[in-house]
Write a protein that holds these residues in place. Structure first.
Motif, PDB file in Angstrom:
ATOM      1  N   ASP A  62       0.776  -1.018   0.337  1.00 10.45           N
ATOM      2  CA  ASP A  62       0.107   0.182   0.060  1.00 10.45           C
ATOM      3  C   ASP A  62       1.405   1.537  -0.288  1.00 10.45           C
ATOM      4  N   ARG A  63       1.046   2.044  -1.121  1.00 13.11           N
ATOM      5  CA  ARG A  63       1.578   3.089  -1.583  1.00 13.11           C
ATOM      6  C   ARG A  63       1.118   4.482  -0.423  1.00 13.11           C
ATOM      7  N   THR A  64       0.352   4.458   0.111  1.00  8.80           N
ATOM      8  CA  THR A  64       0.028   5.317   0.693  1.00  8.80           C
ATOM      9  C   THR A  64       0.154   5.289   2.144  1.00  8.80           C
ATOM     10  N   LYS A  65       0.055   3.334   2.820  1.00 17.23           N
ATOM     11  CA  LYS A  65       0.238   3.055   3.981  1.00 17.23           C
ATOM     12  C   LYS A  65       2.225   3.988   4.098  1.00 17.23           C
ATOM     13  N   LEU A  66       2.914   3.517   3.231  1.00 12.49           N
ATOM     14  CA  LEU A  66       4.028   3.837   3.260  1.00 12.49           C
ATOM     15  C   LEU A  66       4.527   5.822   2.849  1.00 12.49           C
ATOM     16  N   LEU A  67       3.955   5.870   2.265  1.00  8.09           N
ATOM     17  CA  LEU A  67       3.879   7.775   2.470  1.00  8.09           C
ATOM     18  C   LEU A  67       3.500   8.037   3.804  1.00  8.09           C
ATOM     19  N   ASN A  68       1.757   7.972   4.287  1.00  9.26           N
ATOM     20  CA  ASN A  68       1.907   8.193   5.391  1.00  9.26           C
ATOM     21  C   ASN A  68       3.237   7.913   7.007  1.00  9.26           C
ATOM     22  N   GLY A  69       3.858   6.686   6.452  1.00 11.31           N
ATOM     23  CA  GLY A  69       4.882   7.090   7.573  1.00 11.31           C
ATOM     24  C   GLY A  69       5.746   7.160   7.528  1.00 11.31           C
ATOM     25  N   MET A  70       6.421   7.412   5.913  1.00  8.24           N
ATOM     26  CA  MET A  70       7.046   9.172   6.181  1.00  8.24           C
ATOM     27  C   MET A  70       6.981   9.966   6.715  1.00  8.24           C
ATOM     28  N   ILE A  71       5.568  11.009   6.477  1.00  7.34           N
ATOM     29  CA  ILE A  71       5.135  11.904   6.793  1.00  7.34           C
ATOM     30  C   ILE A  71       5.086  12.357   8.268  1.00  7.34           C
ATOM     31  N   ARG A  72       4.357  10.748   8.891  1.00 10.95           N
ATOM     32  CA  ARG A  72       4.904  11.082  10.380  1.00 10.95           C
ATOM     33  C   ARG A  72       6.363  11.391  10.920  1.00 10.95           C
ATOM     34  N   ALA A  73       6.886  10.410   9.831  1.00  9.27           N
ATOM     35  CA  ALA A  73       9.124  10.824  10.189  1.00  9.27           C
ATOM     36  C   ALA A  73       9.263  11.938  10.084  1.00  9.27           C
ATOM     37  N   CYS A  74       8.680  13.199   8.881  1.00 11.84           N
ATOM     38  CA  CYS A  74       8.746  14.138   7.907  1.00 11.84           C
ATOM     39  C   CYS A  74       8.095  15.590   8.990  1.00 11.84           C
ATOM     40  N   LYS A  76       7.168  18.036  11.513  1.00  7.99           N
ATOM     41  CA  LYS A  76       7.516  19.228  11.319  1.00  7.99           C
ATOM     42  C   LYS A  76       9.262  19.905  11.133  1.00  7.99           C
ATOM     43  N   ARG A  77       9.515  19.429   9.668  1.00  5.96           N
ATOM     44  CA  ARG A  77      10.736  19.075   9.358  1.00  5.96           C
ATOM     45  C   ARG A  77      10.660  19.896   7.896  1.00  5.96           C
ATOM     46  N   PRO A  78      11.269  20.456   7.523  1.00  8.61           N
ATOM     47  CA  PRO A  78      11.478  21.384   6.270  1.00  8.61           C
ATOM     48  C   PRO A  78      11.487  20.097   4.825  1.00  8.61           C
ATOM     49  N   VAL A  79      10.909  19.307   5.158  1.00  8.13           N
ATOM     50  CA  VAL A  79      10.682  17.919   3.789  1.00  8.13           C
ATOM     51  C   VAL A  79       9.643  18.595   2.887  1.00  8.13           C
ATOM     52  N   PRO A  80      10.046  19.132   1.711  1.00  7.98           N
ATOM     53  CA  PRO A  80       8.860  18.744   0.929  1.00  7.98           C
ATOM     54  C   PRO A  80       7.969  17.731   0.461  1.00  7.98           C
ATOM     55  N   PHE A  81       6.510  17.711   0.307  1.00  8.45           N
ATOM     56  CA  PHE A  81       5.564  17.029  -0.058  1.00  8.45           C
ATOM     57  C   PHE A  81       5.946  16.096  -0.859  1.00  8.45           C
ATOM     58  N   GLY A  82       6.589  16.862  -2.336  1.00  7.36           N
ATOM     59  CA  GLY A  82       7.009  16.153  -3.037  1.00  7.36           C
ATOM     60  C   GLY A  82       7.818  15.014  -3.403  1.00  7.36           C
ATOM     61  N   THR A  83       9.018  15.657  -2.201  1.00  4.82           N
ATOM     62  CA  THR A  83       9.912  14.737  -1.959  1.00  4.82           C
ATOM     63  C   THR A  83       9.497  12.932  -1.980  1.00  4.82           C
ATOM     64  N   LEU A  84       8.529  13.813  -0.561  1.00  2.91           N
ATOM     65  CA  LEU A  84       8.031  12.177  -0.403  1.00  2.91           C
ATOM     66  C   LEU A  84       7.549  11.169  -1.435  1.00  2.91           C
ATOM     67  N   GLU A  85       6.869  11.808  -1.863  1.00  2.28           N
ATOM     68  CA  GLU A  85       6.050  10.909  -3.108  1.00  2.28           C
ATOM     69  C   GLU A  85       7.045  10.721  -3.794  1.00  2.28           C
ATOM     70  N   LYS A  86       8.395  11.322  -4.002  1.00  3.00           N
ATOM     71  CA  LYS A  86       8.912  11.238  -5.361  1.00  3.00           C
ATOM     72  C   LYS A  86       9.620   9.899  -4.768  1.00  3.00           C
ATOM     73  N   ILE A  87      10.038   9.818  -3.496  1.00  6.19           N
ATOM     74  CA  ILE A  87      10.019   8.617  -2.371  1.00  6.19           C
ATOM     75  C   ILE A  87       9.735   7.628  -2.886  1.00  6.19           C
ATOM     76  N   ALA A  88       7.896   7.763  -2.333  1.00  4.37           N
ATOM     77  CA  ALA A  88       7.289   6.516  -2.828  1.00  4.37           C
ATOM     78  C   ALA A  88       7.039   5.999  -4.265  1.00  4.37           C
ATOM     79  N   ASP A  89       7.866   6.814  -4.994  1.00  5.56           N
ATOM     80  CA  ASP A  89       7.206   6.428  -6.647  1.00  5.56           C
ATOM     81  C   ASP A  89       8.592   5.714  -6.667  1.00  5.56           C
ATOM     82  N   GLU A  90      10.013   6.017  -5.931  1.00  6.95           N
ATOM     83  CA  GLU A  90      10.815   5.277  -6.637  1.00  6.95           C
ATOM     84  C   GLU A  90      10.417   3.629  -5.898  1.00  6.95           C
ATOM     85  N   ILE A  91      10.435   3.883  -4.078  1.00  5.00           N
ATOM     86  CA  ILE A  91      10.913   2.835  -3.781  1.00  5.00           C
ATOM     87  C   ILE A  91       9.100   1.670  -4.628  1.00  5.00           C
TER      88      ILE A  91
END
Length: 151
Positions: A62-74, A76-91
């Motif tokens: 489930d890509r959404t589950k993967l993305l949600n885990g990364m969002i929680r880890a990030c 209050k951090r200066p990580v753009p959502f697009g970067t997390l989506e790109k990581i999810a796409d790569e994985i």
């Protein structure tokens, strides 16, 4: 391809080009019976990837589950959502390209940590603390020291 107008089962391709999203091919067809034209889209079929959890249970990737885990880890951090989506796409692409249809969750966790380490070290440590289930402060410090040594 069945004609949507007359139901005839044969048509010819008049024009073919990549669709706007780049993940499909747009084909313009003409019915060999009624000569009306219609459009079809051809997409690559992807096989489902099954994740083998630590307890041995299996569930569909489930890509959404993967993305949600990364969002929680990030958080209050200066990580753009697009970067997390790109990581999810790569994985997701790495998992699709492998011949194995069953992947251990440990492998997915390692893929996430490898990428988060390059994006944001605090997010990496947060993800690792949950993923590796740090039991105490010494385990946490060992991971921090390992991160510092790599610099």
């Amino acid at each position: 391809m069945k004609c949507p107008f007359c139901g005839y089962l044969d048509s010819k391709v008049v024009d073919s080009r990549p669709a706007e999203d780049g993940t499909s091919i747009r084909r313009r067809r003409e019915c060999l019976e009624c000569h009306k034209r219609f459009t079809t889209f051809e997409v690559m079929e992807s096989l489902p990837v099954v994740v083998i959890k630590k307890d041995g249970s299996r569930q569909t990737f489930d890509r959404t589950k993967l993305l949600n885990g990364m969002i929680r880890a990030c958080e209050k951090r200066p990580v753009p959502f697009g970067t997390l989506e790109k990581i999810a796409d790569e994985i997701e692409q790495v998992l699709q390209n492998e011949m194995d249809r069953e992947v251990p969750s440990a492998k997915i966790g390692e893929l996430v940590m490898d990428r988060l380490k390059d994006v944001d070290e605090v997010a990496y440590v947060r993800f690792a603390s949950v993923y590796r289930q740090f039991k105490d402060i010494s385990t946490f410090m060992a991971e921090l020291n390992k991160l510092l040594q790599e610099k």
